[in-house]
Scaffold this active site. Structure first.
Site, PDB file in Angstrom:
ATOM      1  N   SER A 265     -27.942  68.437 -18.948  1.00  0.00           N
ATOM      2  CA  SER A 265     -27.401  69.621 -19.275  1.00  0.00           C
ATOM      3  C   SER A 265     -28.423  70.437 -20.102  1.00  0.00           C
ATOM      4  O   SER A 265     -29.021  70.033 -20.975  1.00  0.00           O
ATOM      5  CB  SER A 265     -25.943  69.440 -20.192  1.00  0.00           C
ATOM      6  OG  SER A 265     -25.415  68.336 -19.755  1.00  0.00           O
TER       7      SER A 265
ATOM      8  N   ASP B 183     -39.442  69.007 -13.042  1.00  0.00           N
ATOM      9  CA  ASP B 183     -40.531  69.501 -13.014  1.00  0.00           C
ATOM     10  C   ASP B 183     -41.512  68.840 -12.445  1.00  0.00           C
ATOM     11  O   ASP B 183     -42.514  69.313 -11.886  1.00  0.00           O
ATOM     12  CB  ASP B 183     -40.792  69.857 -14.748  1.00  0.00           C
ATOM     13  CG  ASP B 183     -39.684  70.254 -15.591  1.00  0.00           C
ATOM     14  OD1 ASP B 183     -39.452  71.456 -14.898  1.00  0.00           O
ATOM     15  OD2 ASP B 183     -39.217  70.009 -16.507  1.00  0.00           O
TER      16      ASP B 183
ATOM     17  N   HIS C 275     -38.362  71.228 -21.235  1.00  0.00           N
ATOM     18  CA  HIS C 275     -37.842  71.764 -20.371  1.00  0.00           C
ATOM     19  C   HIS C 275     -37.390  73.254 -20.106  1.00  0.00           C
ATOM     20  O   HIS C 275     -36.119  73.384 -19.915  1.00  0.00           O
ATOM     21  CB  HIS C 275     -36.805  70.706 -19.426  1.00  0.00           C
ATOM     22  CG  HIS C 275     -36.271  71.227 -18.121  1.00  0.00           C
ATOM     23  ND1 HIS C 275     -36.745  71.343 -17.009  1.00  0.00           N
ATOM     24  CD2 HIS C 275     -35.003  71.729 -18.038  1.00  0.00           C
ATOM     25  CE1 HIS C 275     -35.947  71.656 -15.997  1.00  0.00           C
ATOM     26  NE2 HIS C 275     -34.910  72.076 -16.657  1.00  0.00           N
TER      27      HIS C 275
ATOM     28  N   GLY D 269     -19.474  68.880 -10.597  1.00  0.00           N
ATOM     29  CA  GLY D 269     -20.235  70.067 -10.221  1.00  0.00           C
ATOM     30  C   GLY D 269     -21.316  69.940  -9.289  1.00  0.00           C
ATOM     31  O   GLY D 269     -21.418  69.151  -8.529  1.00  0.00           O
ATOM     32  N   GLY D 270     -22.127  71.385  -9.216  1.00  0.00           N
ATOM     33  CA  GLY D 270     -23.086  71.479  -8.221  1.00  0.00           C
ATOM     34  C   GLY D 270     -24.174  70.255  -8.138  1.00  0.00           C
ATOM     35  O   GLY D 270     -24.619  69.858  -7.235  1.00  0.00           O
TER      36      GLY D 270
HETATM   37  N1  NAD Z   1     -32.601  68.979 -16.618  1.00  0.00           N
HETATM   38  C1  NAD Z   1     -32.660  69.842 -15.505  1.00  0.00           C
HETATM   39  O1  NAD Z   1     -33.833  69.784 -14.884  1.00  0.00           O
HETATM   40  C2  NAD Z   1     -31.742  70.657 -14.877  1.00  0.00           C
HETATM   41  C3  NAD Z   1     -31.887  71.111 -13.638  1.00  0.00           C
HETATM   42  C4  NAD Z   1     -30.552  71.947 -13.165  1.00  0.00           C
HETATM   43  C5  NAD Z   1     -29.576  72.220 -13.768  1.00  0.00           C
HETATM   44  N2  NAD Z   1     -29.675  71.593 -15.182  1.00  0.00           N
HETATM   45  C6  NAD Z   1     -28.221  71.915 -16.098  1.00  0.00           C
HETATM   46  O2  NAD Z   1     -27.249  70.843 -15.564  1.00  0.00           O
HETATM   47  C7  NAD Z   1     -26.028  71.659 -15.925  1.00  0.00           C
HETATM   48  C8  NAD Z   1     -25.235  71.413 -14.640  1.00  0.00           C
HETATM   49  O3  NAD Z   1     -25.678  72.398 -13.581  1.00  0.00           O
HETATM   50  P1  NAD Z   1     -24.588  72.531 -12.358  1.00  0.00           P
HETATM   51  O4  NAD Z   1     -25.178  73.565 -11.473  1.00  0.00           O
HETATM   52  O5  NAD Z   1     -24.099  71.337 -12.001  1.00  0.00           O
HETATM   53  O6  NAD Z   1     -23.284  73.302 -13.124  1.00  0.00           O
HETATM   54  P2  NAD Z   1     -21.734  73.319 -12.461  1.00  0.00           P
HETATM   55  O7  NAD Z   1     -21.202  74.322 -13.117  1.00  0.00           O
HETATM   56  O8  NAD Z   1     -21.816  73.517 -10.865  1.00  0.00           O
HETATM   57  O9  NAD Z   1     -21.182  71.950 -12.699  1.00  0.00           O
HETATM   58  C9  NAD Z   1     -20.984  71.373 -14.186  1.00  0.00           C
HETATM   59  C10 NAD Z   1     -19.638  70.584 -14.169  1.00  0.00           C
HETATM   60  O10 NAD Z   1     -19.607  70.480 -15.433  1.00  0.00           O
HETATM   61  C11 NAD Z   1     -18.162  69.980 -15.712  1.00  0.00           C
HETATM   62  N3  NAD Z   1     -17.686  70.171 -17.140  1.00  0.00           N
HETATM   63  C12 NAD Z   1     -17.916  71.280 -18.099  1.00  0.00           C
HETATM   64  N4  NAD Z   1     -17.427  70.848 -19.105  1.00  0.00           N
HETATM   65  C13 NAD Z   1     -17.234  69.489 -19.016  1.00  0.00           C
HETATM   66  C14 NAD Z   1     -16.765  68.765 -20.123  1.00  0.00           C
HETATM   67  N5  NAD Z   1     -16.369  69.112 -21.353  1.00  0.00           N
HETATM   68  N6  NAD Z   1     -16.798  67.354 -19.548  1.00  0.00           N
HETATM   69  C15 NAD Z   1     -17.118  66.997 -18.405  1.00  0.00           C
HETATM   70  N7  NAD Z   1     -17.520  67.809 -17.514  1.00  0.00           N
HETATM   71  C16 NAD Z   1     -17.744  69.180 -17.722  1.00  0.00           C
HETATM   72  C17 NAD Z   1     -17.725  71.168 -14.931  1.00  0.00           C
HETATM   73  O11 NAD Z   1     -16.208  71.107 -14.792  1.00  0.00           O
HETATM   74  C18 NAD Z   1     -18.741  71.265 -13.524  1.00  0.00           C
HETATM   75  O12 NAD Z   1     -17.756  70.502 -12.688  1.00  0.00           O
HETATM   76  C19 NAD Z   1     -26.480  73.064 -16.337  1.00  0.00           C
HETATM   77  O13 NAD Z   1     -26.499  73.139 -17.806  1.00  0.00           O
HETATM   78  C20 NAD Z   1     -27.724  73.411 -15.896  1.00  0.00           C
HETATM   79  O14 NAD Z   1     -28.521  74.269 -16.687  1.00  0.00           O
HETATM   80  C21 NAD Z   1     -30.506  71.008 -15.647  1.00  0.00           C
HETATM   81  O1  LMR Z   2     -33.542  76.683 -14.154  1.00  0.00           O
HETATM   82  C1  LMR Z   2     -32.614  76.175 -14.582  1.00  0.00           C
HETATM   83  O2  LMR Z   2     -31.634  76.984 -15.405  1.00  0.00           O
HETATM   84  C2  LMR Z   2     -31.887  74.935 -14.132  1.00  0.00           C
HETATM   85  C3  LMR Z   2     -32.968  73.836 -14.548  1.00  0.00           C
HETATM   86  O3  LMR Z   2     -33.308  73.750 -15.728  1.00  0.00           O
HETATM   87  C4  LMR Z   2     -34.117  73.712 -13.400  1.00  0.00           C
HETATM   88  O4  LMR Z   2     -35.171  73.818 -13.855  1.00  0.00           O
HETATM   89  O5  LMR Z   2     -33.868  74.268 -12.272  1.00  0.00           O
END
Ligand code: NAD
Ligand code: LMR
Length: 355
Positions: A163, A195, A222, A56-57
């Site tokens: 996540s 954060d 968060h 993923g991203g």
């Molecule tokens: N904690 C934080 O500070 C923080 C910061 C940014 C993003 N996030 C969260 O992180 C998560 C991922 O963000 P992203 O931008 O990488 O999203 P994304 O969609 O680019 O990537 C997510 C990846 O997870 C995979 N995925 C989906 N279901 C799955 C499963 N059952 N098993 C394994 N992999 C699976 C997808 O195929 C994808 O490659 C989001 O929930 C986002 O809100 C958290």
């Molecule tokens: O804001 C979001 O949804 C992604 C992440 O939790 C962040 O803080 O960037």
């Protein structure tokens, strides 16, 4: 009879022949060279790390940065899509860690077995106009399934949960582990490092300092008002005007919306923050002293069962949770708001498993 040079050459030819035969390729081994015991693999020392959601991203830059981490000897990249390509790409980096890819639920067991640290960025991110809680319906189930895999395959691993909504997904993970009898509160951390990274950066801008010299504790959780920067405890010691406090608090709490300017959510700064936190966990596991970071953990710092605060990381995970310290009036008011929202988010996660 072959001499040792001849023997070595014979083995190299066998390796190359195996590489050229597609039937020798299995995704779980990442690359054919990995499968046939490529001699360039890293040393036996170091930690085994799995990233779930590695394509993923966040997952891709996170995988790249973990491949560069000298504390990592084995890196498992698991996703439900695109894991083969990402694994092949990352495996070409000439750093020590051996990389293996795993695609889909049937390979989850092999992805997790033997891991010391599991980092979970799997799940959907926010789109413009959504709150993190809007992700609950999809991500709760994903996190539950992955944590059930951890129960089966590496119940002693440290888990870094990225996540969203972290305020609910960390309690979900805890409930899955409790149900299985494997819950160790020292080993489960919701990742709130982004954060802190943002707070350090924004505060440094206001103070005209290098962000590397600044340390801002960010406590609570968060999401929105649950993200509570303690600006009265910034290191180096400093003071802010009420306008600066209002501006900084709002910017830190809304950093997730600012990132990617409304076209998605943070991936690159998140990967950086995740690696900063994972590296701290690994240094703790190695036995380094004095490693203190903020994380969302099972806690008795407040009346809530989970709370983000400063924690000391060591050989067994979270070895000490620090109290909040003295808060000013503005922060005490922020804490009350944060706790109200957090209580509901934590309960939502708990109920998802106990229902
Ligand atoms: N904690 C934080 O500070 C923080 C910061 C940014 C993003 N996030 C969260 O992180 C998560 C991922 O963000 P992203 O931008 O990488 O999203 P994304 O969609 O680019 O990537 C997510 C990846 O997870 C995979 N995925 C989906 N279901 C799955 C499963 N059952 N098993 C394994 N992999 C699976 C997808 O195929 C994808 O490659 C989001 O929930 C986002 O809100 C958290
Ligand atoms: O804001 C979001 O949804 C992604 C992440 O939790 C962040 O803080 O960037």
């Amino acid at each position: 009879m072959m001499n040792s040079n001849g023997e070595a050459q014979h083995q190299r030819i066998a390796r190359i022949s195996a590489h050229l035969n597609p039937s020798n390729y299995t995704m779980e081994q990442g690359t054919v060279l990995g499968r046939i015991n490529c001699r360039s693999k890293g040393g036996a020392s170091g930690f085994k790390v799995a990233i779930l959601g590695a394509a993923g991203g966040i997952g891709q830059p996170l995988a790249m940065l973990m491949k560069m981490n000298p504390l990592v000897s084995v890196l498992h990249l698991y996703d439900v899509v695109n894991a083969p390509g990402v694994t092949a790409d990352i495996s070409h980096m000439d750093t020590g860690a051996v990389v293996r890819g795993f695609l889909g639920p049937r390979q989850l067991e092999n992805a997790l077995t033997g891991m010391d640290l599991v980092i979970i960025p799997a799940g959907v991110p926010r789109k413009p106009g959504m709150t993190r809680d809007d992700l609950f319906n999809i991500n709760a189930g994903i996190v539950k399934t992955l944590c059930e895999g951890i129960v089966e395959c590496c119940p002693g691993a440290i888990v870094n949960l990225i996540s969203n909504p972290v305020n609910s997904t960390a309690p979900i993970a805890a409930e899955v582990f409790k149900k299985a009898g494997t819950f160790d509160p020292k080993k489960l951390m919701g990742v709130t490092m982004l954060d802190v990274v943002r707070a350090n950066t924004f505060v440094a801008e206001v103070l005209g300092l290098d962000p590397r010299e600044v340390n801002v504790p960010v406590v609570g959780g968060h999401a929105g008002v649950t993200i509570l920067p303690l600006l009265s405890q910034v290191k180096p010691q400093c003071s802010f005007t009420p306008e600066e406090i209002g501006y900084l608090t709002a910017r830190i709490q809304n950093g997730g919306t600012e990132a990617k300017a409304g076209s998605g959510s943070a991936t690159l700064s998140m990967a950086y923050a995740a690696v900063k936190f994972a590296d701290a966990c690994l240094r703790g596991l190695r036995g380094d002293a004095g490693i203190v970071e903020c994380a969302f953990v099972a806690s008795q710092v407040t009346e809530l069962p989970f709370f983000a605060s400063k924690v000391r990381l060591g050989r067994t995970g979270v070895e000490e949770i620090y109290p909040l310290g003295s808060l000013n009036e503005y922060e005490r008011a922020g804490l009350e708001k944060a706790k109200k929202e957090l209580a509901a988010s934590i309960q939502k996660g708990v109920s998802f498993i106990r229902k």
